[in-house]
Motif scaffolding. Structure first.
Motif, short mmCIF file in Angstrom:
data_model
loop_
_atom_site.label_atom_id
_atom_site.label_comp_id
_atom_site.label_asym_id
_atom_site.label_seq_id
_atom_site.Cartn_x
_atom_site.Cartn_y
_atom_site.Cartn_z
N ARG A 79 -7.60 14.11 -3.79
CA ARG A 79 -9.03 14.02 -3.50
C ARG A 79 -9.51 12.58 -3.53
O ARG A 79 -10.50 12.21 -2.90
CB ARG A 79 -9.84 14.86 -4.48
N ARG A 80 -8.78 11.74 -4.26
CA ARG A 80 -9.11 10.31 -4.32
C ARG A 80 -8.43 9.51 -3.20
O ARG A 80 -8.59 8.30 -3.13
CB ARG A 80 -8.70 9.74 -5.67
N GLY A 81 -7.67 10.19 -2.37
CA GLY A 81 -7.06 9.52 -1.23
C GLY A 81 -5.65 9.01 -1.46
O GLY A 81 -5.09 8.33 -0.59
N TYR A 82 -5.05 9.32 -2.62
CA TYR A 82 -3.69 8.86 -2.89
C TYR A 82 -2.66 9.84 -2.32
O TYR A 82 -2.94 11.03 -2.16
CB TYR A 82 -3.46 8.73 -4.40
N ARG A 83 -1.49 9.33 -2.04
CA ARG A 83 -0.38 10.18 -1.63
C ARG A 83 0.33 10.67 -2.88
O ARG A 83 0.66 9.87 -3.77
CB ARG A 83 0.58 9.41 -0.71
N VAL A 84 0.60 11.96 -2.93
CA VAL A 84 1.22 12.56 -4.11
C VAL A 84 2.23 13.63 -3.69
O VAL A 84 1.95 14.42 -2.80
CB VAL A 84 0.17 13.23 -5.04
N ARG A 85 3.39 13.61 -4.35
CA ARG A 85 4.38 14.66 -4.14
C ARG A 85 4.84 15.14 -5.51
O ARG A 85 5.10 14.34 -6.41
CB ARG A 85 5.56 14.12 -3.33
N THR A 136 3.85 9.09 -6.49
CA THR A 136 2.53 8.74 -5.98
C THR A 136 2.41 7.23 -5.78
O THR A 136 3.16 6.45 -6.37
CB THR A 136 1.43 9.21 -6.96
N ASN A 137 1.45 6.85 -4.95
CA ASN A 137 1.16 5.43 -4.76
C ASN A 137 -0.04 4.99 -5.60
O ASN A 137 -0.53 3.88 -5.46
CB ASN A 137 0.91 5.11 -3.28
N ALA A 138 -0.52 5.88 -6.48
CA ALA A 138 -1.62 5.51 -7.39
C ALA A 138 -1.08 4.55 -8.44
O ALA A 138 -0.03 4.82 -9.05
CB ALA A 138 -2.19 6.76 -8.07
N PRO A 139 -1.76 3.43 -8.71
CA PRO A 139 -1.27 2.47 -9.71
C PRO A 139 -1.39 3.03 -11.12
O PRO A 139 -2.33 3.75 -11.44
CB PRO A 139 -2.20 1.26 -9.51
N GLU A 170 0.82 -1.21 0.00
CA GLU A 170 0.00 0.00 0.00
C GLU A 170 0.86 1.26 0.00
O GLU A 170 0.50 2.28 -0.57
CB GLU A 170 -0.92 0.01 1.22
N GLU A 171 2.01 1.18 0.66
CA GLU A 171 2.86 2.35 0.78
C GLU A 171 3.81 2.51 -0.41
O GLU A 171 4.52 3.51 -0.50
CB GLU A 171 3.68 2.25 2.07
N LEU A 229 -2.65 20.10 -11.13
CA LEU A 229 -3.99 19.58 -11.38
C LEU A 229 -4.06 18.09 -11.04
O LEU A 229 -4.98 17.64 -10.35
CB LEU A 229 -4.36 19.79 -12.86
N LEU A 230 -3.07 17.35 -11.51
CA LEU A 230 -3.03 15.92 -11.23
C LEU A 230 -2.83 15.67 -9.73
O LEU A 230 -3.46 14.78 -9.15
CB LEU A 230 -1.90 15.26 -12.02
N ARG A 231 -1.98 16.46 -9.11
CA ARG A 231 -1.74 16.32 -7.67
C ARG A 231 -3.03 16.50 -6.87
O ARG A 231 -3.38 15.66 -6.03
CB ARG A 231 -0.71 17.35 -7.22
N ASP A 232 -3.73 17.59 -7.14
CA ASP A 232 -4.96 17.88 -6.39
C ASP A 232 -6.03 16.83 -6.63
O ASP A 232 -6.74 16.42 -5.71
CB ASP A 232 -5.50 19.27 -6.78
#
Length: 226
Positions: free
Chosen positions: A107-113, A121-124, A76-77, A100-103
């Motif tokens: 909002r979907r709960g993913y971690r983003v830098r 990000t941890n988004a697949p 998950e991390e 835009l992509l970060r925000d």
């Protein structure tokens, strides 16, 4: 006198960090009547357990559950670092602002830098492709109705999230006084961005509910009186 048993098991992990987390968890785990010795070897953790047969068996079963938990949390991390152009190219979409992509992802709960064009990000990636493609389309439309970048991002994110038309969201916001209409006909901020975003989200939610309830077809619109 209970039967005594000595067992030695090696647990393997995909990386040293996961192995170390497992090691610390084993050391913190209490097992009555059981002696445990733990040794870390790279990405492997060797565990020696000694004690009554039943207690050793139960403890080993618990260690197996502990390993599965560590692996699950590590997965998950897990984060990947991707260039924005790579993400957009993989999605078959035009380039969009990294903010835009970060925000939208947050909002979907993913971690983003975000650092320049690099996105961590941890988004697949499998989900990112469709997500970015749809978000880019919403952003392209929002540019026609918003005069500033913060408003464009709000319209794009919320229209995509609530599946409403950016134009409808922009015009409804102007009509309600949440946004103001500029000299060029495009909408601008009237108040602070956070308050505006909160009100726009309420409008987007209402528009979605109204659209679902209306259910008009093209034929209905063509035959409506002017």
């Amino acid at each position: 006198m209970p039967k005594m048993e000595k067992r030695e098991i090696t647990f393997t992990f995909p990386d040293r960090d996961s192995a170390q987390r497992f090691l610390r968890a084993v050391e913190a785990t209490q097992a009555r009547g059981v002696d445990t010795v733990v040794e870390l070897r790279g990405t492997r953790v060797k565990v020696k357990v000694f004690g009554p047969h039943a207690a050793v068996k139960a403890h080993i079963r618990k260690l197996g559950e502990l390993r599965r938990t560590v692996l699950s949390e590590s997965e998950e991390e897990k984060q990947v670092r991707l260039h924005l152009s790579t993400i957009c190219r993989e999605a078959g979409a035009p380039k969009i602002p990294s903010e835009l992509l970060r925000d939208a992802l947050r909002r979907r709960g993913y971690r983003v830098r975000v650092r320049g064009p690099w996105i961590t990000t941890n988004a697949p990636m499998s989900e990112l492709r469709e997500f970015v493609r749809e978000l880019a389309e919403a952003y392209r439309e929002a540019r026609f109705y918003a005069a500033s970048e913060p408003v464009r991002r709000m319209l794009a994110i919320l229209s995509h999230e609530y599946d409403v038309d950016p134009m409808d969201l922009a015009y409804e916001a102007i009509e309600r006084g949440v946004l103001r209409e500029g000299e060029d006909g495009r909408c601008e901020l009237r108040e602070d961005p956070k308050s505006t975003e909160r009100k726009l989200e309420e409008i987007a939610s209402e528009l979605r509910k109204a659209r679902k309830g209306r259910g008009k077809t093209l034929e209905d619109f063509l035959h409506e009186p002017l």
